[in-house]
Design a protein around this motif. Structure first.
Motif, mmCIF file in Angstrom:
data_model
loop_
_atom_site.group_PDB
_atom_site.id
_atom_site.type_symbol
_atom_site.label_atom_id
_atom_site.label_comp_id
_atom_site.label_asym_id
_atom_site.label_seq_id
_atom_site.Cartn_x
_atom_site.Cartn_y
_atom_site.Cartn_z
ATOM 1 N N ILE A 460 0.837 -1.204 0.000
ATOM 2 C CA ILE A 460 0.000 0.000 0.000
ATOM 3 C C ILE A 460 0.868 1.248 0.000
ATOM 4 O O ILE A 460 0.487 2.285 -0.542
ATOM 5 N N TYR A 461 2.052 1.175 0.623
ATOM 6 C CA TYR A 461 2.965 2.318 0.590
ATOM 7 C C TYR A 461 3.270 2.741 -0.846
ATOM 8 O O TYR A 461 3.258 3.926 -1.183
ATOM 9 N N PHE A 462 3.564 1.752 -1.681
ATOM 10 C CA PHE A 462 3.895 2.059 -3.070
ATOM 11 C C PHE A 462 2.701 2.620 -3.824
ATOM 12 O O PHE A 462 2.805 3.639 -4.519
ATOM 13 N N TRP A 463 1.559 1.961 -3.708
ATOM 14 C CA TRP A 463 0.403 2.420 -4.474
ATOM 15 C C TRP A 463 -0.081 3.785 -3.997
ATOM 16 O O TRP A 463 -0.519 4.617 -4.793
ATOM 17 N N ASN A 464 0.023 4.032 -2.709
ATOM 18 C CA ASN A 464 -0.395 5.345 -2.203
ATOM 19 C C ASN A 464 0.519 6.457 -2.702
ATOM 20 O O ASN A 464 0.054 7.520 -3.112
ATOM 21 N N ILE A 465 1.830 6.207 -2.674
ATOM 22 C CA ILE A 465 2.731 7.264 -3.120
ATOM 23 C C ILE A 465 2.649 7.451 -4.629
ATOM 24 O O ILE A 465 2.833 8.573 -5.133
ATOM 25 N N ALA A 466 2.351 6.396 -5.355
ATOM 26 C CA ALA A 466 2.145 6.548 -6.795
ATOM 27 C C ALA A 466 0.909 7.400 -7.077
ATOM 28 O O ALA A 466 0.909 8.259 -7.963
ATOM 29 N N THR A 467 -0.143 7.170 -6.308
ATOM 30 C CA THR A 467 -1.360 7.983 -6.470
ATOM 31 C C THR A 467 -1.099 9.435 -6.090
ATOM 32 O O THR A 467 -1.514 10.372 -6.787
ATOM 33 N N ILE A 468 -0.404 9.628 -4.966
ATOM 34 C CA ILE A 468 -0.060 10.988 -4.541
ATOM 35 C C ILE A 468 0.766 11.687 -5.617
ATOM 36 O O ILE A 468 0.559 12.872 -5.915
ATOM 37 N N ALA A 469 1.704 10.971 -6.205
ATOM 38 C CA ALA A 469 2.588 11.565 -7.208
ATOM 39 C C ALA A 469 1.808 12.063 -8.412
ATOM 40 O O ALA A 469 2.048 13.169 -8.918
ATOM 41 N N VAL A 470 0.846 11.275 -8.878
ATOM 42 C CA VAL A 470 0.068 11.668 -10.058
ATOM 43 C C VAL A 470 -0.753 12.920 -9.759
ATOM 44 O O VAL A 470 -0.719 13.908 -10.502
ATOM 45 N N PHE A 471 -1.486 12.898 -8.660
ATOM 46 C CA PHE A 471 -2.358 14.034 -8.356
ATOM 47 C C PHE A 471 -1.568 15.252 -7.882
ATOM 48 O O PHE A 471 -2.088 16.368 -7.920
ATOM 49 N N TYR A 472 -0.352 15.053 -7.429
ATOM 50 C CA TYR A 472 0.484 16.174 -7.015
ATOM 51 C C TYR A 472 1.186 16.796 -8.218
ATOM 52 O O TYR A 472 1.286 18.022 -8.331
#
Length: 844
Positions: A460-472
């Motif tokens: 979940i750490y990876f998928w969450n930071i990937a999601t954050i990266a896109v929307f950021y």
């Protein structure tokens, strides 16, 4: 007369009173217009005595003008197409009447007018009068090889008492700037200066540098196209072209494509006030019409125009940047090949499962012998008690097969069970309290949860930071494109805080070199992801073939946090590049947000190595990091000199440190609820007052005490000093805590009898050296958005690497390499434990 003849030709047969009335009105109107034109500022119906004089250059004319007379000075000069000469008009009013004196310069294609005293306005509309005015006349282009041009200087006033003035018209020496040749001059608010520069053949880009030994008065340098009028006053210099405020240094990169005439004006204006350059605020006038003495605001400056780098240097810079980081790919491939070759040789001569104690560094334990700190007489874990009571030498093989089958069926049954559901069972909570509160723990005690559940938790750490990266990243990219567009359209060079002495444009980008140097974060972040992926695949294959070392030995392999770290490193490069498109105080968080995340993820990974079951969830971790970024924004916006903010932040910092320390000390078994105060008082009474016993967990207490000392000291420093750069201050807190925990981990690892393998040791030494050099270049401080743009430019310096990269670019190179090395240290530091059973690996 022309109007009258036209009127007679059209109406020669007309008659009547109405027609005569109209004709009389038109004649009166024509007379009024002629009177106003010849009398200048005279009253309606008033006849002025107009005197025209043939004047010469470099002659001072001392004369007097009143409301009853007007003086016109006629000048002529020869203009050549191949040679440009500047003409400057200087006026000094010696005695002033009740009204200002108006000077109008009429040229072939332009009119320049100004009054003396010249009233310039500052902040809050404060008025500053200047009695000495000097203006340079613009030079309209001529098509002829040589022609004589005439211009006139009209002097008039409404003062009946008369004004005594001096007028001097002279030619400007060195009006055309030469390449790489410094020219010195003097300017003031009422005496601006500008010069012409023509692009030589073969030069497409130049850097205009203006320098001064004087901080103040504040000035503005501008680059404008060749046209009339030239905007050379404080109140209009920003109307056209590119401009920037300056104290000691100013530099603008100019490209030929932006100026169709292949030439431009370099304009230097001294401002009426110094607020724009960070100078002191003057007093506010008591009356709106109050005139303020400006004092002596003369400034000595020098200007030099130098050719910028050519396409060859751009190509060399890009190849250099690409070559450095591709070499890490080749080096990684070489190390991987050597390791694979060594592993194959080891498999040929010796089975890894039968390694001797000398080769493993630990005394291997049988499956029914769960060890502890033998010297300290620690208690055994619950699994050790159960296994030792039920295992015998005769049925050892049967028990091994049965435990394996039970474990496999248990994994299959829990494949869809969430971790929280598993943890909320009463018997599991009871078991947690028994195991985690033991005085000495092994990794096997904190690696009891199902591997598949934990794997999902850390992924979940990876998928969450990937999601954050896109929307950021998407709004960040949109915003910086807007910033760059505004800079290019308005020409305001004060919006972005570049190192203007080493800012090489490419296309619409103003500082391409600062963007290119961030390539290392992206490339090395991708390389780290590939290394982690290889290890993940190797570990998965070992689990599939039921490799004993993979199942029961070493630090539990969970790669979700490593994937998150690699993604964060790549995003740091992307967002740092976006920040350097237009660095300023409104978008600083683009450059620092993922630095906080990298520091936080590294600390979580260090803690996870020995505490896989009780590490924070991704949601909690990212929520805490979001709070850090939120405080970072608040600190930059409201923290400068705000005592209330620093008090609140320091209290929150200290409370958070205490809360985290308690959570770590009690291994997550401490609860923050209504009974916390009662439990604290009880522990203080029983452990400190009644028995005077020392802490149960010595090692953890040492780490937490040191951590609290460091954090309390940083909080006190912030409260006392109130540093302007709050973002760097917050990042320093994160780095100090990371370094402290990392040093503690290394010390405890060596103290526990473990060793650091050669590859990890090389990574540690290499990373430490690179970090040292990186920090040296970071603290050079080539620009800073904590100050005004003019003060920031005082720190600008020339390029130091390949005439393309500056100190901050080298910081990008070295810090990306150092972060990559730090990640490798975390990845390889515990490779020596891969053949050591987990009940022999100590928790600290």
């Amino acid at each position: 007369m022309v109007l009258r003849s036209c009127w007679k030709s059209r109406h020669k047969n007309s008659s009547g009173p109405a027609l005569r009335w109209i004709r009389s009105g038109l004649a009166a109107l024509l007379w009024l217009c002629v009177t106003q034109f010849t009398c200048g500022s005279g009253a309606v119906g008033e006849t002025k005595n107009v005197v025209q004089k043939d004047a010469e250059f470099d002659v001072t004319y001392n004369d007097t003008v009143t409301s009853e007379n007007q003086t016109i000075y006629a000048f002529n000069h020869t203009v050549s197409r191949n040679k440009t000469e500047g003409v400057r008009v200087s006026v000094d009013v010696l005695s002033q009447g009740e009204s200002p004196t108006l000077f109008v310069v009429r040229q072939k294609q332009a009119v320049l007018s100004f009054q003396v005293p010249l009233i310039l306005r500052g902040l809050y509309q404060r008025k500053y009068p200047y009695n000495h005015v000097g203006r340079t006349l613009c030079q309209p282009p001529t098509r002829a090889a040589s022609e004589t041009q005439h211009f006139f200087v009209d002097v008039s006033t409404l003062s009946s008492l008369g004004t005594n003035y001096q007028l001097r018209v002279s030619r400007v020496e060195s009006f055309t700037l030469q390449t790489d040749k410094k020219f010195s001059f003097t300017a003031s608010p009422s005496q601006p200066q500008y010069f012409k520069y023509v692009f030589p053949d073969g030069v497409d880009t130049v850097i205009v540098k203006v320098n001064s030994d004087m901080n103040f008065p504040c000035s503005v340098m501008s680059v404008q196209d060749i046209q009339c009028p030239v905007y050379d006053l404080d109140n209009n210099v920003a109307f056209i072209g590119m401009y920037q405020t300056m104290t000691k240094k100013g530099a603008i990169t100019v490209q030929r494509k932006d100026f169709p005439s292949n030439s431009f004006y370099v304009v230097v204006v001294v401002k009426t006030e110094d607020e724009a350059c960070g100078g002191p605020l003057r007093f506010y006038p008591l009356r709106p019409d109050e005139l303020i003495d400006a004092g002596n605001r003369t400034k000595v400056l020098d200007v030099v125009v130098s050719p910028a780098i050519d396409l060859k240097v751009y190509v060399m810079g890009m190849l250099f940047c690409l070559g450095i980081f591709l070499s890490f790919y080749l080096l990684t491939l070489l190390v991987a090949c050597l390791q694979n070759r060594r592993i194959k040789k080891r498999e040929v001569f010796q089975n890894p499962a039968d390694m001797s104690p000398a080769e493993t560094g630990k005394t291997p334990a049988s499956p029914y012998e769960y060890g502890s700190f033998a010297d300290n007489g620690s208690t055994l874990s619950s699994e050790a008690i159960t296994d030792s009571a039920t295992s015998t030498d005769n049925n050892y093989g049967y028990m091994e097969r049965s435990l394996e089958s039970v474990g496999r069926s248990r994994q299959e049954s829990l494949s869809s069970v969430e971790e929280d559901d598993y943890d909320t069972l009463d018997d599991i909570n009871s078991d947690k309290n028994i195991v985690r509160t033991k005085k000495y723990l092994c990794v096997s005690d904190l690696a009891r949860k199902d591997k598949r559940v934990l794997s999902k938790k850390y992924q979940i750490y990876f998928w969450n930071i990937a999601t954050i990266a896109v929307f950021y990243a998407l709004p960040v990219i949109q915003l910086v494109i807007t910033y760059q567009t505004v800079v290019n359209v308005t020409g305001n060079q004060d919006i972005c805080f570049y190192n203007f002495l080493c800012a090489h444009p490419l296309g619409a980008l103003s500082a391409f070199n600062n963007i290119l140097s961030n390539m290392g974060y992206v490339m090395l972040g991708l390389l780290f992801l590939l290394i982690v992926l290889k290890r993940d695949i190797v570990h998965s294959r070992a689990l599939e073939r039921n490799d004993l070392n993979a199942l029961e030995c070493g630090i539990p392999k969970h790669f979700g946090l490593f994937y998150a770290m690699g993604t964060a490193l790549m995003m740091e490069g992307l967002l740092s590049a976006c920040y350097h498109v237009c660095p300023n105080y409104t978008n600083f968080q683009f450059d620092t947000s993922f630095m906080y995340m990298i520091a936080g993820l590294c600390m979580l990974k260090l803690y996870q190595k020995r505490h896989p079951d009780i590490n924070a969830s991704a949601y909690t971790a990212y929520a805490c990091l979001a709070a850090v970024i939120f405080f970072s924004v608040l600190g930059v916006v409201f923290g400068k000199g705000n005592t209330a903010f620093w008090i609140v932040f320091s209290v929150i910092h200290i409370l958070a440190t205490l809360l985290l320390s308690t959570q770590l000390y009690y291994m997550g078994r401490w609860r923050l609820d209504s009974g916390v105060l009662r439990r604290m008082v009880y522990i203080i009474y029983t452990d400190s007052i009644r028995q005077c016993s020392g802490p149960m967990y010595i090692d953890r207490m040492v780490l937490l005490v040191m951590g609290n000392i460091v954090n309390w000291s940083l909080a006190a420093y912030g409260l006392i000093e109130k540093p302007n750069d709050f973002a760097s201050y917050l990042l320093a807190i994160a780095i100090c805590n990371l370094l402290l925990y990392f040093a503690f981990y290394i010390i405890m690892k060596l103290r526990s009898g473990e060793r650091i393998q050669c590859l990890a040791l090389v990574c540690i030494l290499f990373t430490a050296v690179v970090w040292g050099f990186a920090l040296y270049f970071f603290f050079q401080g080539l620009s800073t958005w904590q100050k005004t743009p003019a003060e920031s430019r005082e720190h600008n310096r020339d390029c130091i690497l390949l005439s393309f990269f500056d100190d901050h670019d080298i910081w990008h190179f070295l810090s990306s390499i150092a972060m990559f090395g730090s990640f490798l240290v975390l990845l390889t530091m515990d490779d020596d434990l891969d053949t050591v059973q987990r009940d022999k690996i100590f928790v600290f």
